[in-house]
Write an enzyme that holds these catalytic residues in place. Structure first.
Site, PDB file in Angstrom:
ATOM      1  N   GLY A 187       2.461   7.764   1.673  1.00 51.12           N
ATOM      2  CA  GLY A 187       2.019   9.011   1.032  1.00 51.12           C
ATOM      3  C   GLY A 187       1.550   8.737  -0.385  1.00 51.12           C
TER       4      GLY A 187
ATOM      5  N   LYS B 274      -5.099   9.428 -10.164  1.00 50.90           N
ATOM      6  CA  LYS B 274      -4.281   8.293  -9.720  1.00 50.90           C
ATOM      7  C   LYS B 274      -3.508   7.762 -10.932  1.00 50.90           C
ATOM      8  CE  LYS B 274      -4.762   3.861  -7.336  1.00 50.90           C
ATOM      9  NZ  LYS B 274      -5.730   2.905  -6.794  1.00 50.90           N
TER      10      LYS B 274
ATOM     11  N   ASP C  96       7.330   4.658 -10.172  1.00 54.89           N
ATOM     12  CA  ASP C  96       7.185   5.556 -11.328  1.00 54.89           C
ATOM     13  C   ASP C  96       5.963   6.468 -11.250  1.00 54.89           C
ATOM     14  OD1 ASP C  96       5.159   3.762 -11.729  1.00 54.89           O
ATOM     15  OD2 ASP C  96       5.852   3.045 -13.684  1.00 54.89           O
ATOM     16  N   GLY C  97       5.142   6.276 -10.215  1.00 55.54           N
ATOM     17  CA  GLY C  97       3.974   7.141 -10.064  1.00 55.54           C
ATOM     18  C   GLY C  97       2.889   6.900 -11.098  1.00 55.54           C
TER      19      GLY C  97
ATOM     20  N   ARG D  11     -10.321   9.835  -9.420  1.00 58.24           N
ATOM     21  CA  ARG D  11     -11.032   9.217  -8.300  1.00 58.24           C
ATOM     22  C   ARG D  11     -11.706  10.295  -7.461  1.00 58.24           C
ATOM     23  NH1 ARG D  11      -7.840   4.900  -4.758  1.00 58.24           N
ATOM     24  NH2 ARG D  11      -6.528   6.642  -4.135  1.00 58.24           N
TER      25      ARG D  11
ATOM     26  N   ARG E  99      -6.959   8.710   6.056  1.00 56.35           N
ATOM     27  CA  ARG E  99      -6.970   7.291   6.394  1.00 56.35           C
ATOM     28  C   ARG E  99      -6.425   7.061   7.794  1.00 56.35           C
ATOM     29  NH1 ARG E  99      -4.530   5.907   0.934  1.00 56.35           N
ATOM     30  NH2 ARG E  99      -4.777   7.972   0.103  1.00 56.35           N
TER      31      ARG E  99
ATOM     32  N   ASP F 153      -3.268   1.990   5.695  1.00 57.90           N
ATOM     33  CA  ASP F 153      -3.274   3.137   4.764  1.00 57.90           C
ATOM     34  C   ASP F 153      -4.370   3.010   3.718  1.00 57.90           C
ATOM     35  OD1 ASP F 153      -1.346   1.005   4.092  1.00 57.90           O
ATOM     36  OD2 ASP F 153      -1.176   2.068   2.196  1.00 57.90           O
ATOM     37  N   ASN F 154      -5.050   1.873   3.692  1.00 60.03           N
ATOM     38  CA  ASN F 154      -6.164   1.709   2.759  1.00 60.03           C
ATOM     39  C   ASN F 154      -7.501   1.693   3.488  1.00 60.03           C
ATOM     40  OD1 ASN F 154      -4.428   1.646   0.608  1.00 60.03           O
ATOM     41  ND2 ASN F 154      -4.249  -0.580   0.580  1.00 60.03           N
TER      42      ASN F 154
HETATM   43  P1  AMP Z   1      -1.299   0.664  -2.428  1.00 60.47           P
HETATM   44  O1  AMP Z   1      -0.872  -0.761  -2.331  1.00 60.47           O
HETATM   45  O2  AMP Z   1      -1.911   1.017  -3.747  1.00 60.47           O
HETATM   46  O3  AMP Z   1      -2.138   1.081  -1.288  1.00 60.47           O
HETATM   47  O4  AMP Z   1       0.051   1.531  -2.371  1.00 60.47           O
HETATM   48  C1  AMP Z   1       0.884   1.553  -1.246  1.00 60.47           C
HETATM   49  C2  AMP Z   1       1.871   2.694  -1.350  1.00 60.47           C
HETATM   50  O5  AMP Z   1       2.723   2.519  -2.489  1.00 60.47           O
HETATM   51  C3  AMP Z   1       1.228   4.058  -1.514  1.00 60.47           C
HETATM   52  O6  AMP Z   1       2.004   4.980  -0.816  1.00 60.47           O
HETATM   53  C4  AMP Z   1       1.303   4.283  -2.996  1.00 60.47           C
HETATM   54  O7  AMP Z   1       1.281   5.641  -3.331  1.00 60.47           O
HETATM   55  C5  AMP Z   1       2.639   3.655  -3.337  1.00 60.47           C
HETATM   56  N1  AMP Z   1       2.706   3.230  -4.744  1.00 60.47           N
HETATM   57  C6  AMP Z   1       2.033   2.215  -5.313  1.00 60.47           C
HETATM   58  N2  AMP Z   1       2.328   2.121  -6.620  1.00 60.47           N
HETATM   59  C7  AMP Z   1       3.232   3.088  -6.896  1.00 60.47           C
HETATM   60  C8  AMP Z   1       3.923   3.509  -8.075  1.00 60.47           C
HETATM   61  N3  AMP Z   1       3.761   2.892  -9.242  1.00 60.47           N
HETATM   62  N4  AMP Z   1       4.758   4.560  -7.962  1.00 60.47           N
HETATM   63  C9  AMP Z   1       4.934   5.183  -6.796  1.00 60.47           C
HETATM   64  N5  AMP Z   1       4.314   4.845  -5.656  1.00 60.47           N
HETATM   65  C10 AMP Z   1       3.463   3.810  -5.693  1.00 60.47           C
HETATM   66 MG    MG Z   2      -3.322   2.654  -0.944  1.00 61.18          MG
END
Ligand code: AMP
Ligand code: MG
Length: 494
Positions: A85, A108, A120-121, A171, A178, A253-254
């Site tokens: 998510g 983002k 930490d989002g 973005r 996805r 998911d990407n």
């Molecule tokens: P990604 O590798 O960017 O596709 O991220 C994979 C998953 O990890 C997704 O669900 C992202 O929302 C989550 N995610 C990545 N970085 C963070 C972060 N710093 N805080 C919270 N969720 C993250």
């Molecule tokens: Mg992603």
């Protein structure tokens, strides 16, 4: 009138959670995409209108926005994660532009959400700058991609391996739906939401191929979706390959169903040709290495197909047969696009069997001499157009004797072209870029941006907008990295 709509949020509670962004203390604009704003019919400029800066920093809502975080699942490096998510992204809404086109507008790095799983989002500004620069350059290169409207500095630190300044990217994508979105509703949940979700995606992205629902031969929504995604993946992946682009994290998911490139994490363009190019520090097995991208997108497609089985037919065997028939078309579709690109890049009107050994020899020479992938194709372009001496290329690229010898055979082959030879030759300029967002340039841009110096990044972005022409200062923008500038490892920055 352009403005926000919320068709995905309106699908129901199961699909997303309301999620206002988390405010930040001292936002400022790093980069603003005036051209994209204009094409979206977006009136607010965060550089001159404080309320828009506050909005893109997540401090204040935009009129009619209704922020949500969406839920999805995904296979990460082959392992199923039943719930991911938007862990560090907030969807402000769907922006409907003056032509009626619909785009997700997402912040983002805007703070934790219901799906942050302890993260930490947030995002450091490094990944924000990387995504901005590379996605905008990809767009200019003609690749289907999400885009970047703004890069904001939050004024707050983010803790990774070191303390880094935080950033937020605005973005823009046709949607963020996805393969992993489908997986969540097919595999993690019971499946009740799957049919309405598929109908929604087809009406949003595949209405042109959906056919007339009144007609007897009308395909089901699941067939339309699977076949449409198959076509998107085949085309998109072929484009990545011929540009030497390595995405780096092709998890399900990407992989966007609308066929746009997304998630510029550890991505990189290769400089010298390496047939096994793989940059990502976390991709230890090379699952997502350059040569594996076409196969992995086929695999992602198969995962999608498996999820759609219950909607493809009531009878299991018939459903599997239908799915297989569509998935099996991917290799030929990929091959057709790839051959088309290769022919265009090499100035050949179409490829015949003997051409394959010529092309193989070319790649072998690039590999054994570690020649720059982009500039080698551009060298052919300038040679064919007799424009080498009018370009900065002789200062950037020197052809070894083996390549010059090969080029004689290549030119002889080009004399067999039957299409208008001038057209084919001239067209090489529009498929062989002079400039790509090289890793060392992106890294320099990040280093400067972290110090608050944004002029150079701004120039890098601007240069990326005209990748197929030479410009005055191209000894800076087009040159391959020096030995000490080579970036061999890239990081996600999450
Ligand atoms: P990604 O590798 O960017 O596709 O991220 C994979 C998953 O990890 C997704 O669900 C992202 O929302 C989550 N995610 C990545 N970085 C963070 C972060 N710093 N805080 C919270 N969720 C993250
Ligand atoms: Mg992603």
């Amino acid at each position: 009138m352009p403005g926000f709509d919320h068709s995905y949020a309106n699908l129901g509670k199961a699909f997303s959670t309301p999620q206002p962004p988390d405010p930040v203390s001292q936002p400022s604009v790093m980069l603003w995409n005036e051209d994209l704003a204009a094409s979206l019919g977006w009136a607010g400029d965060p550089r001159s209108q404080p309320q828009f800066l506050q909005a893109l920093a997540g401090n204040q809502p935009l009129p009619d926005s209704k922020p949500i975080a969406t839920v999805y699942a995904g296979h990460q490096f082959g392992q199923y994660n039943p719930q991911l998510g938007d862990g560090r992204a907030t969807l402000l809404g769907e922006w409907v532009d003056p032509q009626g086109n619909r785009f997700d507008i997402q912040l983002k790095g805007a703070g934790p959400t219901a799906y942050s799983r302890g993260g930490d989002g947030r995002s450091p500004i490094g990944p924000v700058i990387r995504e901005y620069v590379v996605s905008e350059a990809m767009h200019a290169l003609g690749v289907r991609t999400s885009r970047a409207l703004a890069a904001i500095s939050t004024g707050e630190p983010v803790i990774r391996n070191r303390v880094e300044p935080g950033g937020i990217l605005t973005r823009v994508a046709s949607s963020h739906l996805r393969v992993g979105t489908i997986q969540y509703f097919a595999m993690t949940r019971g499946g009740d939401e799957l049919a309405p979700l598929v109908d929604y995606i087809v009406s949003r992205h595949f209405s042109e191929t959906a056919g007339d629902p009144q007609s007897a031969s009308h395909p089901t929504a699941a067939v339309t979706l699977l076949d449409g995604v198959c076509q998107h993946f085949a085309r998109l992946t072929s484009h990545w390959q011929v540009l030497g682009f390595v995405h780096g994290v092709l998890n399900t998911d990407n992989a966007l169903l609308c066929g746009e490139t997304i998630d510029y994490g550890p991505c990189a363009f290769m400089d010298h040709f390496d047939p096994q190019a793989c940059f990502s520090s976390i991709d230890r097995q090379g699952r997502y290495a350059w040569p594996n991208q076409p196969g992995i997108m086929h695999w992602n497609l198969a995962v999608l197909a498996e999820c759609l089985l219950p909607l493809l037919h009531d009878d299991d065997e018939t459903a599997k047969h239908t799915a297989q028939e569509i998935i099996d078309q991917y290799p030929a579709r990929f091959h057709a696009h790839h051959q088309h690109w290769l022919a265009a890049k090499l100035g050949l009107d179409h490829l015949t069997d003997p051409d394959h050994s010529l092309i193989q020899r070319f790649h072998d020479i690039l590999a054994s001499h570690e020649l720059d992938f982009t500039l080698a194709f551009r060298w052919l372009t300038e040679v064919a157009n007799e424009s080498l001496q009018h370009s900065p290329l002789p200062e950037l690229f020197s052809a070894p004797e083996e390549l010059s010898d090969w080029a004689e055979d290549w030119q002889r082959r080009r004399q067999l072209n039957t299409a208008d030879p001038e057209d084919v030759t001239r067209a090489m300029q529009w498929v062989n870029p002079a400039v790509i967002p090289r890793n060392h340039l992106v890294q320099r841009g990040i280093d400067l941006a972290e110090k608050g110096e944004l002029d150079w990044v701004e120039r890098l972005v601007r240069r990326g907008r005209k990748p197929f022409e030479w410009q005055a200062d191209d000894l800076e923008w087009a040159r391959p990295p020096h030995e000490d500038e080579r970036v061999t490892r890239t990081f996600c920055g999450t």
